[in-house]
Design an enzyme around this catalytic site. Structure first.
Site, PDB file in Angstrom:
ATOM      1  CG  HIS A 198      -2.715  10.222   1.115  1.00 55.05           C
ATOM      2  ND1 HIS A 198      -1.977   9.602   0.133  1.00 55.05           N
ATOM      3  CD2 HIS A 198      -3.911   9.600   1.141  1.00 55.05           C
ATOM      4  CE1 HIS A 198      -2.697   8.639  -0.412  1.00 55.05           C
ATOM      5  NE2 HIS A 198      -3.878   8.619   0.184  1.00 55.05           N
ATOM      6  CB  CYS A 322      -4.010   0.872  -5.190  1.00 52.59           C
ATOM      7  SG  CYS A 322      -5.278   1.703  -6.131  1.00 52.59           S
TER       8      CYS A 322
END
Length: 382
Positions: A198, A322
């Site tokens: 991705h 993240c």
């Protein structure tokens, strides 16, 4: 929405979407001994070859995983297990720039008795070659060096450092998640290489570990004989086929896209530096990857800036995506010596295959007034 967060997740390329949808039709287990099973297996092998060409390796060295995090964990744990089984030195080196999915496995190895040393970086985010050579004299068995840092985009000189690591006798693990698609890895001398679909315009939830055939490594997950016994579990055929399509296009357009994105990156950097007081670039601007631009407004707040940009229809992030799930300061930026104020005011723009010049110019038009207002509350940097 002007999407400038490709380093977090790049939108699905049309060719990858098509491959995904085609593979959903008549989907079967790639291990099946029937026509649909053979078709699924063929789609996996076509994708394996495409990923191998992107990573400059043999197709047999590609191990499909559920993403970059799993690939990095398999690389580290599998190599560490093999080293221990062979009575090798329980000694490893990693750079201060590594992602949490590399850093945390090494922290656990340290708790298990391994000697772990960290390779420092300078204020521009570059490895210290003399320090690396000093650490290699300690004869580590495993070394992890990130190719392109995900938070500020600095490219490391692996053409020089990689062969030196391998010559020392250590296995070299390279986190190439942000690099492949923009850089050629042929001369890195990596024993283990990791990538994630991705980040290339493929689907989320699939990645690969490149495991060179001469690398000491033992399986971490146990189960069936999938992936030549290296990673058990039924293969996610549609995701893998889509990954292969994205990898193939990323490789075919790599040279052109590198030049194009470098131009857009420079345009953005120059406009922000010229028009936003107090703004500074993070990292070495001479070796910046073409798709990542990290900036800081010391004294401002990344959370505030990102909320304002979001309301203006601009998607960006604060360093690693993240990391936005928690409030801890970035250990990567801390390792470069940035102040708490500089880290607090840092944001990352990242471009990709779908980014256009008109989007960059429109984004600048929208964001500069907000950033100028924010800069008025910050002390002038001298």
């Amino acid at each position: 929405m002007i999407y400038l967060d490709h380093a977090a997740s790049s939108p699905l390329r049309p060719v990858a979407r098509l491959a995904l949808l085609e593979s959903l039709e008549g989907m079967a287990n790639a291990a099946g001994r029937h026509a649909l099973g053979r078709l699924a297996s063929r789609r996996v092998e076509i994708a394996r070859q495409a990923v191998a060409e992107l990573a400059a390796c043999e197709a047999s060295e590609v191990v499909f995983t559920a993403g970059g995090t799993e690939a990095n964990n398999l690389a580290i744990w599998g190599t560490a297990s093999a080293i221990e089984a062979r009575g090798g030195a329980r000694r490893a080196v990693l750079s201060a720039l590594e992602h949490a999915c590399v850093r945390k496995p090494f922290e656990r190895l340290a708790r298990q008795g391994w000697e772990i040393e960290t390779l420092a970086v300078d204020s521009m985010g570059r490895f210290d070659g003399n320090e690396l050579r000093r650490l290699l004299k300690g004869k580590p068995s495993l070394v992890s060096l990130m190719a392109v840092n995900n938070e500020m985009g600095v490219v490391q000189n692996l053409e020089t450092w990689g062969p030196e690591v391998r010559a020392s006798g250590a296995a070299l693990h390279v986190d190439a998640v942000q690099a492949l698609g923009y850089l050629a890895p042929e001369n890195w001398a990596a024993s283990l290489l990791t990538l994630s679909a991705h980040k290339l315009g493929g689907p989320q939830g699939v990645g690969a570990l490149i495991l060179r055939r001469d690398t000491p490594w033992e399986p971490v997950l146990l189960g069936g004989p999938h992936e030549q016994g290296r990673r058990p579990g039924t293969l996610a055929v549609p995701a893998i086929a889509s990954f292969g399509a994205a990898a193939r296009e990323a490789l075919s357009t790599r040279d052109v896209e590198t030049v194009r994105l470098k131009g857009l990156n420079s345009l953005m950097a120059e406009e922000l530096l010229n028009r936003v007081p107090n703004l500074r670039l993070i990292g070495d601007t001479e070796t910046r990857a073409p798709h990542i631009l990290a900036v800081s407004l010391p004294g401002s707040s990344a959370s505030f800036l990102l909320e304002e940009l979001d309301m203006l229809g601009i998607a960006a992030s604060s360093g690693a995506a993240c990391s936005s799930l928690k409030q801890d300061p970035s250990p990567v930026l801390e390792s470069m010596g940035l102040t708490a104020a500089e880290i607090e005011g840092s944001i990352r723009f990242s471009l990709g295959w779908s980014t256009t010049e008109s989007e960059i110019r429109e984004a600048l038009h929208r964001m500069i007034p907000v950033m100028v207002r924010a800069s008025n509350f910050t002390p002038r940097i001298t």
